[in-house]
Motif scaffolding. Structure first.
Motif, mmCIF file in Angstrom:
data_model
loop_
_atom_site.group_PDB
_atom_site.id
_atom_site.type_symbol
_atom_site.label_atom_id
_atom_site.label_comp_id
_atom_site.label_asym_id
_atom_site.label_seq_id
_atom_site.Cartn_x
_atom_site.Cartn_y
_atom_site.Cartn_z
ATOM 1 N N VAL A 256 0.858 -1.194 0.000
ATOM 2 C CA VAL A 256 0.000 0.000 0.000
ATOM 3 C C VAL A 256 0.889 1.238 0.000
ATOM 4 C CG1 VAL A 256 -1.772 1.312 1.239
ATOM 5 C CG2 VAL A 256 -1.748 -1.168 1.390
ATOM 6 N N ILE A 257 0.682 2.086 -0.981
ATOM 7 C CA ILE A 257 1.372 3.375 -0.999
ATOM 8 C C ILE A 257 0.388 4.345 -0.362
ATOM 9 C CG2 ILE A 257 2.482 5.117 -2.468
ATOM 10 C CD1 ILE A 257 3.642 2.275 -2.748
ATOM 11 N N ALA A 258 0.688 4.750 0.867
ATOM 12 C CA ALA A 258 -0.321 5.504 1.606
ATOM 13 C C ALA A 258 0.042 6.980 1.660
ATOM 14 C CB ALA A 258 -0.446 4.945 3.013
ATOM 15 N N HIS A 259 -0.863 7.802 1.192
ATOM 16 C CA HIS A 259 -0.631 9.242 1.287
ATOM 17 C C HIS A 259 -1.270 9.804 2.543
ATOM 18 C CE1 HIS A 259 0.040 8.288 -2.966
ATOM 19 N NE2 HIS A 259 1.021 9.147 -2.808
ATOM 20 N N ARG A 260 -2.271 9.094 3.016
ATOM 21 C CA ARG A 260 -2.837 9.449 4.309
ATOM 22 C C ARG A 260 -2.626 8.244 5.212
ATOM 23 N NH1 ARG A 260 -8.176 9.651 2.789
ATOM 24 N NH2 ARG A 260 -7.413 8.654 0.907
ATOM 25 N N LEU A 261 -2.797 8.386 6.501
ATOM 26 C CA LEU A 261 -2.426 7.278 7.380
ATOM 27 C C LEU A 261 -3.595 6.420 7.811
ATOM 28 C CD1 LEU A 261 0.242 9.045 9.616
ATOM 29 C CD2 LEU A 261 0.519 7.857 7.456
ATOM 30 N N SER A 262 -4.805 6.888 7.519
ATOM 31 C CA SER A 262 -5.953 6.169 8.066
ATOM 32 C C SER A 262 -6.051 4.734 7.554
ATOM 33 C CB SER A 262 -7.239 6.935 7.751
ATOM 34 O OG SER A 262 -7.213 7.366 6.418
ATOM 35 N N THR A 263 -5.483 4.460 6.378
ATOM 36 C CA THR A 263 -5.617 3.116 5.804
ATOM 37 C C THR A 263 -4.583 2.127 6.320
ATOM 38 O OG1 THR A 263 -4.447 4.113 3.985
ATOM 39 C CG2 THR A 263 -6.709 3.442 3.570
ATOM 40 N N VAL A 264 -3.557 2.614 7.029
ATOM 41 C CA VAL A 264 -2.420 1.732 7.290
ATOM 42 C C VAL A 264 -2.456 1.106 8.682
ATOM 43 C CG1 VAL A 264 -1.042 3.116 5.723
ATOM 44 C CG2 VAL A 264 -0.856 3.516 8.175
ATOM 45 N N VAL A 265 -3.436 1.529 9.468
ATOM 46 C CA VAL A 265 -3.473 1.119 10.867
ATOM 47 C C VAL A 265 -3.379 -0.408 11.036
ATOM 48 C CG1 VAL A 265 -4.939 1.162 12.927
ATOM 49 C CG2 VAL A 265 -4.721 3.191 11.505
ATOM 50 N N ASP A 266 -4.019 -1.146 10.128
ATOM 51 C CA ASP A 266 -4.033 -2.612 10.259
ATOM 52 C C ASP A 266 -2.892 -3.313 9.539
ATOM 53 O OD1 ASP A 266 -6.433 -2.385 11.583
ATOM 54 O OD2 ASP A 266 -7.580 -2.448 9.709
ATOM 55 N N ALA A 267 -2.004 -2.562 8.917
ATOM 56 C CA ALA A 267 -0.964 -3.213 8.097
ATOM 57 C C ALA A 267 -0.068 -4.101 8.957
ATOM 58 C CB ALA A 267 -0.128 -2.155 7.385
ATOM 59 N N HIS A 268 0.418 -5.173 8.343
ATOM 60 C CA HIS A 268 1.346 -6.096 8.999
ATOM 61 C C HIS A 268 2.606 -5.336 9.409
ATOM 62 C CE1 HIS A 268 3.539 -9.802 9.628
ATOM 63 N NE2 HIS A 268 4.506 -9.337 8.852
ATOM 64 N N GLU A 269 3.036 -4.427 8.530
ATOM 65 C CA GLU A 269 4.164 -3.551 8.863
ATOM 66 C C GLU A 269 3.965 -2.213 8.156
ATOM 67 O OE1 GLU A 269 8.847 -4.089 9.397
ATOM 68 O OE2 GLU A 269 8.254 -4.244 7.307
ATOM 69 N N ILE A 270 4.403 -1.150 8.824
ATOM 70 C CA ILE A 270 4.387 0.184 8.218
ATOM 71 C C ILE A 270 5.844 0.603 8.060
ATOM 72 C CG2 ILE A 270 3.717 2.600 8.534
ATOM 73 C CD1 ILE A 270 1.478 1.447 10.452
ATOM 74 N N VAL A 271 6.184 1.057 6.866
ATOM 75 C CA VAL A 271 7.555 1.464 6.599
ATOM 76 C C VAL A 271 7.530 2.969 6.337
ATOM 77 C CG1 VAL A 271 9.412 1.266 4.906
ATOM 78 C CG2 VAL A 271 8.180 -0.784 5.651
ATOM 79 N N VAL A 272 8.310 3.718 7.101
ATOM 80 C CA VAL A 272 8.369 5.167 6.877
ATOM 81 C C VAL A 272 9.582 5.457 6.006
ATOM 82 C CG1 VAL A 272 8.443 7.461 7.924
ATOM 83 C CG2 VAL A 272 7.362 5.559 9.153
ATOM 84 N N LEU A 273 9.307 6.036 4.836
ATOM 85 C CA LEU A 273 10.364 6.323 3.876
ATOM 86 C C LEU A 273 10.601 7.822 3.863
ATOM 87 C CD1 LEU A 273 11.789 4.404 1.781
ATOM 88 C CD2 LEU A 273 10.226 5.334 0.073
ATOM 89 N N ASP A 274 11.859 8.224 3.892
ATOM 90 C CA ASP A 274 12.162 9.649 3.762
ATOM 91 C C ASP A 274 13.393 9.766 2.882
ATOM 92 O OD1 ASP A 274 12.177 12.338 3.970
ATOM 93 O OD2 ASP A 274 12.899 12.414 6.039
ATOM 94 N N ASN A 275 13.280 10.573 1.831
ATOM 95 C CA ASN A 275 14.424 10.761 0.963
ATOM 96 C C ASN A 275 15.046 9.460 0.479
ATOM 97 O OD1 ASN A 275 15.800 12.871 -0.159
ATOM 98 N ND2 ASN A 275 16.015 13.857 1.870
ATOM 99 N N GLY A 276 14.197 8.480 0.175
ATOM 100 C CA GLY A 276 14.701 7.221 -0.365
ATOM 101 C C GLY A 276 15.334 6.285 0.643
ATOM 102 N N ARG A 277 15.141 6.558 1.935
ATOM 103 C CA ARG A 277 15.672 5.669 2.979
ATOM 104 C C ARG A 277 14.566 5.293 3.956
ATOM 105 N NH1 ARG A 277 20.070 9.015 2.151
ATOM 106 N NH2 ARG A 277 21.986 7.842 1.758
ATOM 107 N N VAL A 278 14.637 4.046 4.465
ATOM 108 C CA VAL A 278 13.675 3.644 5.493
ATOM 109 C C VAL A 278 14.162 4.240 6.811
ATOM 110 C CG1 VAL A 278 12.670 1.706 6.751
ATOM 111 C CG2 VAL A 278 13.106 1.507 4.292
ATOM 112 N N VAL A 279 13.327 5.083 7.415
ATOM 113 C CA VAL A 279 13.758 5.720 8.661
ATOM 114 C C VAL A 279 13.068 5.137 9.886
ATOM 115 C CG1 VAL A 279 14.531 7.876 7.594
ATOM 116 C CG2 VAL A 279 12.145 7.658 8.279
ATOM 117 N N GLU A 280 11.956 4.449 9.681
ATOM 118 C CA GLU A 280 11.270 3.769 10.796
ATOM 119 C C GLU A 280 10.481 2.627 10.226
ATOM 120 O OE1 GLU A 280 8.507 6.125 13.140
ATOM 121 O OE2 GLU A 280 10.088 7.545 13.627
ATOM 122 N N ARG A 281 10.260 1.598 11.036
ATOM 123 C CA ARG A 281 9.356 0.532 10.591
ATOM 124 C C ARG A 281 8.754 -0.164 11.790
ATOM 125 N NH1 ARG A 281 13.443 -2.019 6.849
ATOM 126 N NH2 ARG A 281 11.541 -2.645 5.854
#
Ligand code: ATP
Length: 308
Positions: A256-281
């Protein structure tokens, strides 16, 4: 008279076909243009799957242009049948991940030599490097529900059946029912034969998304890419669409490419991308508890929603 009529009639049919062809061709050329950059390897094999596969991005580096790197070693695993959501600021590289999985582009940068290409990481589906697979078989296995669905200037039936042209009428109808657009279609004066698109009936954002969902249900792909709409639908509509998307994603390997966060709450994992790098997961609750980037984005969106 009949001699004149026949060719004219034939021309009319031909014209309709060409016009239809052009709409499709426009799309095809769009794909072909991108495909020029990506070719099947001589040893490429067909991807065959009898269940949802796992999908992995392993140390993926990428740039559209030689001078500008967009992804800097992204690792991401979507276990078979699970959903992973990618969030992050505009321009972080979220949609780029989806384009690479669909293989509009290969990992690495234009002009890379063999060593650079080898160091640019890889994307695998059920353990197969996607560069070793035929593009046709890879794309058959992936369904995309894009941000903004492009409709053909044709009937709503054609637009839904496009997901699997050899589907039966019952299957098309069932897909529309599951995507909650059947009642809408049946209420139209011309029903399934209603022409939609630029030159026909204009559908709302939510209706277009439902067409995309119905198309994807017909295609029934084991891998799914959901590119969430940026433009918010009204909230009742949005909740309904989200429920349909969740149902669509069940038992499929979903990015899921999420532009808002409401859809991701149930995801198996959420990956926070910034400037082409994973900064949190992590999962939603874990990331909130960490009080980092994700928690900050969440707080901002909550106050936006409450304020707006
Ligand atoms: P958004 O949330 O705004 O959709 P995103 O995280 O999905 O953003 P991408 O679309 O992946 O971002 O784009 C990442 C970067 O790559 C951006 O800086 C963008 O300008 C650049 N980019 C995207 N497509 C191309 C292209 N075809 N050619 C060159 N640069 C591109």
């Amino acid at each position: 008279m009949i001699q004149l009529y026949l060719p004219l009639n034939f021309l009319g049919v031909l014209y309709r076909e060409i016009r239809q062809g052009l709409t499709d061709l426009g799309r095809m050329f769009d794909l072909l243009e991108r495909e020029c950059e990506v070719r099947d390897a001589p040893h490429a094999r067909d991807l065959t799957l009898d269940r949802a596969p796992d999908v992995r991005f392993e140390g993926v580096h990428f740039g559209y242009e030689r001078e500008r790197a967009i992804l800097h070693g992204v690792d991401l695993v979507i276990p078979a049948g699970r959903t992973v959501a990618v969030v992050g600021p505009s321009g972080a590289g979220k949609s780029t991940l989806a384009r690479l999985l669909y293989r509009f582009y290969d990992v690495g940068r234009p002009g890379d030599d063999d060593a650079a290409r080898a160091a640019a990481g890889r994307i695998t589906v059920e353990g197969h490097d996607i560069r070793d697979l035929t593009q046709a078989s890879l794309r058959r296995a992936i369904g995309i529900v894009p941000q903004d669905t492009v409709l053909f200037n044709d009937t709503i039936e054609y637009n839904i059946r496009y997901g699997r042209p050899d589907a039966t009428d019952e299957e098309v109808c069932e897909a529309a029912r599951a995507a909650h657009i059947l009642a809408f279609i049946e209420r139209l004066p011309q029903g399934w034969k209603t022409v939609v698109g630029e030159r026909g009936l204009k559908l709302s954002g939510g209706e277009k998304q439902r067409v995309a969902i119905a198309r994807t249900l017909l295609k029934n792909p084991p891998i799914l890419i959901l590119d969430e709409a940026t433009s918010a639908l009204d909230s009742a509509n949005e909740r309904a669409i989200q429920a349909e998307l969740r149902r669509l994603a069940r038992d499929r390997t979903t990015l899921v490419i999420a532009h808002r966060l409401s859809t991701v709450v149930d995801a198996h994992e959420i990956v926070v991308l910034d400037n082409g790098r994973v900064v949190e997961r992590g999962r939603h609750a874990e990331l909130l508890a960490q009080g980092g980037r994700y928690a900050h984005m969440w707080a901002l969106q909550q106050s936006d929603t409450q304020g707006g």
